[in-house]
Design a protein around this motif. Structure first.
Motif, mmCIF file in Angstrom:
data_model
loop_
_atom_site.group_PDB
_atom_site.id
_atom_site.type_symbol
_atom_site.label_atom_id
_atom_site.label_comp_id
_atom_site.label_asym_id
_atom_site.label_seq_id
_atom_site.Cartn_x
_atom_site.Cartn_y
_atom_site.Cartn_z
ATOM 1 N N VAL A 60 0.838 -1.205 0.000
ATOM 2 C CA VAL A 60 0.000 0.000 0.000
ATOM 3 C C VAL A 60 0.871 1.251 0.000
ATOM 4 O O VAL A 60 0.665 2.174 -0.800
ATOM 5 C CB VAL A 60 -0.947 0.004 1.215
ATOM 6 N N LYS A 61 1.871 1.279 0.859
ATOM 7 C CA LYS A 61 2.729 2.459 0.966
ATOM 8 C C LYS A 61 3.484 2.708 -0.335
ATOM 9 O O LYS A 61 3.514 3.835 -0.849
ATOM 10 C CB LYS A 61 3.718 2.273 2.119
ATOM 11 N N LYS A 62 4.059 1.658 -0.885
ATOM 12 C CA LYS A 62 4.824 1.813 -2.126
ATOM 13 C C LYS A 62 3.904 2.186 -3.284
ATOM 14 O O LYS A 62 4.248 3.026 -4.124
ATOM 15 C CB LYS A 62 5.571 0.525 -2.459
ATOM 16 N N GLY A 63 2.717 1.571 -3.337
ATOM 17 C CA GLY A 63 1.787 1.872 -4.418
ATOM 18 C C GLY A 63 1.367 3.332 -4.413
ATOM 19 O O GLY A 63 1.366 3.992 -5.461
ATOM 20 N N LEU A 64 1.021 3.850 -3.237
ATOM 21 C CA LEU A 64 0.615 5.254 -3.141
ATOM 22 C C LEU A 64 1.782 6.191 -3.439
ATOM 23 O O LEU A 64 1.623 7.196 -4.143
ATOM 24 C CB LEU A 64 0.049 5.544 -1.748
ATOM 25 N N ARG A 65 2.953 5.867 -2.911
ATOM 26 C CA ARG A 65 4.126 6.718 -3.144
ATOM 27 C C ARG A 65 4.494 6.743 -4.626
ATOM 28 O O ARG A 65 4.788 7.799 -5.186
ATOM 29 C CB ARG A 65 5.308 6.230 -2.311
ATOM 30 N N ASP A 66 4.431 5.584 -5.286
ATOM 31 C CA ASP A 66 4.740 5.533 -6.715
ATOM 32 C C ASP A 66 3.710 6.328 -7.520
ATOM 33 O O ASP A 66 4.066 6.999 -8.504
ATOM 34 C CB ASP A 66 4.783 4.081 -7.204
ATOM 35 N N ILE A 119 0.477 17.294 -6.800
ATOM 36 C CA ILE A 119 0.481 18.055 -5.544
ATOM 37 C C ILE A 119 -0.854 18.782 -5.394
ATOM 38 O O ILE A 119 -1.323 19.457 -6.309
ATOM 39 C CB ILE A 119 1.656 19.049 -5.527
ATOM 40 N N GLY A 120 -1.486 18.603 -4.258
ATOM 41 C CA GLY A 120 -2.779 19.226 -3.981
ATOM 42 C C GLY A 120 -3.967 18.355 -4.306
ATOM 43 O O GLY A 120 -5.090 18.668 -3.901
ATOM 44 N N ASP A 121 -3.746 17.254 -5.042
ATOM 45 C CA ASP A 121 -4.860 16.356 -5.372
ATOM 46 C C ASP A 121 -5.359 15.633 -4.126
ATOM 47 O O ASP A 121 -4.572 15.309 -3.223
ATOM 48 C CB ASP A 121 -4.420 15.306 -6.396
ATOM 49 N N LYS A 122 -6.649 15.373 -4.116
ATOM 50 C CA LYS A 122 -7.226 14.596 -3.023
ATOM 51 C C LYS A 122 -7.071 13.114 -3.337
ATOM 52 O O LYS A 122 -7.337 12.669 -4.469
ATOM 53 C CB LYS A 122 -8.702 14.933 -2.847
ATOM 54 N N LEU A 123 -6.635 12.351 -2.343
ATOM 55 C CA LEU A 123 -6.469 10.908 -2.513
ATOM 56 C C LEU A 123 -7.796 10.191 -2.270
ATOM 57 O O LEU A 123 -8.709 10.748 -1.645
ATOM 58 C CB LEU A 123 -5.418 10.382 -1.535
ATOM 59 N N PRO A 124 -7.913 8.954 -2.741
ATOM 60 C CA PRO A 124 -9.112 8.173 -2.410
ATOM 61 C C PRO A 124 -9.283 8.045 -0.895
ATOM 62 O O PRO A 124 -8.309 8.149 -0.141
ATOM 63 C CB PRO A 124 -8.818 6.806 -3.052
ATOM 64 N N THR A 125 -10.492 7.805 -0.466
ATOM 65 C CA THR A 125 -10.753 7.651 0.971
ATOM 66 C C THR A 125 -10.127 6.358 1.493
ATOM 67 O O THR A 125 -9.756 5.468 0.719
ATOM 68 C CB THR A 125 -12.260 7.608 1.233
ATOM 69 N N GLU A 126 -10.004 6.260 2.823
ATOM 70 C CA GLU A 126 -9.483 5.035 3.419
ATOM 71 C C GLU A 126 -10.323 3.835 3.012
ATOM 72 O O GLU A 126 -9.804 2.747 2.739
ATOM 73 C CB GLU A 126 -9.451 5.154 4.944
ATOM 74 N N ALA A 127 -11.635 4.021 2.935
ATOM 75 C CA ALA A 127 -12.514 2.923 2.536
ATOM 76 C C ALA A 127 -12.228 2.484 1.095
ATOM 77 O O ALA A 127 -12.171 1.287 0.787
ATOM 78 C CB ALA A 127 -13.978 3.352 2.677
ATOM 79 N N ASN A 128 -12.011 3.472 0.218
ATOM 80 C CA ASN A 128 -11.710 3.141 -1.176
ATOM 81 C C ASN A 128 -10.361 2.434 -1.300
ATOM 82 O O ASN A 128 -10.216 1.481 -2.077
ATOM 83 C CB ASN A 128 -11.703 4.405 -2.034
ATOM 84 N N LEU A 129 -9.373 2.899 -0.540
ATOM 85 C CA LEU A 129 -8.045 2.279 -0.583
ATOM 86 C C LEU A 129 -8.091 0.868 -0.002
ATOM 87 O O LEU A 129 -7.396 -0.036 -0.485
ATOM 88 C CB LEU A 129 -7.031 3.140 0.165
ATOM 89 N N THR A 130 -8.918 0.685 1.025
ATOM 90 C CA THR A 130 -9.083 -0.645 1.609
ATOM 91 C C THR A 130 -9.605 -1.626 0.563
ATOM 92 O O THR A 130 -9.111 -2.753 0.423
ATOM 93 C CB THR A 130 -10.056 -0.574 2.802
ATOM 94 N N SER A 181 -6.898 -4.346 5.290
ATOM 95 C CA SER A 181 -7.710 -3.781 6.362
ATOM 96 C C SER A 181 -7.542 -2.263 6.416
ATOM 97 O O SER A 181 -6.561 -1.710 5.906
ATOM 98 C CB SER A 181 -7.289 -4.376 7.705
ATOM 99 N N ARG A 182 -8.490 -1.600 7.064
ATOM 100 C CA ARG A 182 -8.391 -0.147 7.213
ATOM 101 C C ARG A 182 -7.183 0.212 8.081
ATOM 102 O O ARG A 182 -6.547 1.249 7.843
ATOM 103 C CB ARG A 182 -9.680 0.403 7.828
ATOM 104 N N TYR A 183 -6.824 -0.643 9.021
ATOM 105 C CA TYR A 183 -5.651 -0.401 9.859
ATOM 106 C C TYR A 183 -4.385 -0.349 8.994
ATOM 107 O O TYR A 183 -3.521 0.520 9.182
ATOM 108 C CB TYR A 183 -5.509 -1.486 10.924
ATOM 109 N N THR A 184 -4.284 -1.273 8.033
ATOM 110 C CA THR A 184 -3.105 -1.309 7.155
ATOM 111 C C THR A 184 -3.018 -0.035 6.328
ATOM 112 O O THR A 184 -1.938 0.556 6.181
ATOM 113 C CB THR A 184 -3.171 -2.536 6.227
#
Length: 361
Positions: free
Chosen positions: A8-14, A23-34, A40-43
């Motif tokens: 997850v971390k590498k995918g988002l960073r890439d 820069i300034g873009d809104k990311l998907p919500t935690e639910a969408n990323l899950t 899990s939402r914790y991850t």
């Protein structure tokens, strides 16, 4: 193997580094990323919290997550002094000498190397560039991938420029970038090789050149240049052009060469893009019952270590492998110190050996 958190971390960073999320873009919500990553939402929360600490994103209370101005963020790597080196290949041919030359210079200044290779594909180049940016290297020495074609990774090179990462190109350069570079005078060196063959009495010379890198394009120009100096025999010349994708097995290239060698008016000399292809071609010529150089003279390019020891030894143009590496290391160190540098173009000595040292009657 990467954990789900790492993925997850590498995918988002890439996605951020590649410009998918600016820069300034809104990311998907935690639910969408899950849902997207199947974790899990914790991850997701753990991965995004780390990216927040590394200045890749920030949170707005009740408003979601946004891409931070990571270009201006301090490097998140250790205090180690690291130089990134990206080449098209690593373990063979001229590259070990180049890399060794770089290491000899930068290690004296306390730097270590972080090495990657692209296998001369844009996808692998993109991965290599992103790893270098993520690592926070102090500088970059890069051999461009398919440098004669429009650059597929311009966005990442723009980021490297905007981040102020000192960068040097070796062997060729990309159009529309002002990074300093070191290269061989491929055009005049190839012209010297062809003029040597013409002086030996050869008129029907077949040139075989790669067209998707600057080196190949310049060597082909050298082929033309030599025949322009001898226009009366220009009609007897011929050229095979190929691209990097054809090098997977070289079978198609060698088949094309064989077709010319089996013709009634076969060439009496071959000029190959580099020594690696020339060595394979010598084997092909011998397999057809022809002699080198009595029936077919052959020249390569780069002065690969094996060129001197094979039978017959190979006529070639000398590539300043170790010197280019040392000079690239020194140039990059000057850039890191904020000093101006100038581009370097090397004259290449022609090494006459047995594969072409035979006068045509």
């Amino acid at each position: 193997m990467d954990t789900k958190y790492d993925i997850v971390k590498k995918g988002l960073r890439d996605d951020i580094l590649s410009g998918k999320y600016a820069i300034g873009d809104k990311l998907p919500t935690e639910a969408n990323l899950t849902e997207q990553y199947g974790v899990s939402r914790y991850t997701v929360r753990r991965a995004t919290s780390d990216l927040e600490q590394e200045h890749f994103l920030y949170r707005v209370q009740g408003g979601g997550m946004y891409v931070d101005d990571w270009n201006k963020a301090p490097a998140t790597t250790s205090d180690n002094k690291v130089i990134g080196v990206i080449t098209t290949h690593l373990a063979d041919y001229i590259f070990p000498e180049i890399i060794s030359g770089i290491d000899r210079v930068i290690s004296d200044e306390g730097y270590s190397l972080f090495i990657s290779n692209t296998h001369n594909t844009y996808e692998r180049e993109r991965q290599s560039l992103m790893r270098m940016i993520e690592t926070g290297v102090n500088g970059l020495i890069i051999e461009p991938t398919m440098s004669a074609l429009p650059n597929a990774n311009k966005d990442l090179y723009d980021q490297i420029r905007d981040l102020g990462i000192p960068t040097v190109f070796i062997n060729s350069t990309y159009e529309h970038f002002d990074f300093p570079y070191l290269e061989v005078d491929d055009t005049n060196s190839e012209a010297d090789l062809i003029n040597h063959l013409i002086a030996q009495g050869h008129e029907r010379i077949l040139g075989v050149f790669k067209v998707d890198d600057v080196q190949g394009a310049h060597r082909m120009q050298g082929f033309y240049k030599a025949y322009q100096q001898h226009p009366a025999i220009a009609l007897h010349s011929n050229i095979i052009m190929y691209q990097s994708n054809d090098e997977a097995s070289n079978a198609q290239i060698l088949n094309k060469i064989e077709t010319h060698l089996e013709a009634a008016d076969r060439p009496t000399a071959l000029a190959l893009y580099n020594d690696a292809l020339a060595i394979q071609t010598i084997d092909l010529v011998k397999s057809l019952g022809l002699r080198v150089p009595e029936d077919i003279a052959i020249v390569g390019f780069d002065d690969y270590a094996m060129s001197h020891y094979m039978t017959p030894s190979l006529t070639t143009a000398r590539h300043p492998q170790g010197k280019m590496g040392r000079d690239a290391g020194r140039m990059l160190l000057e850039l890191i110190k904020g000093h101006p540098v100038e581009n370097v173009r090397y004259d290449s000595d022609i090494i006459i050996r047995d594969s072409s040292n035979h006068h045509v009657n």
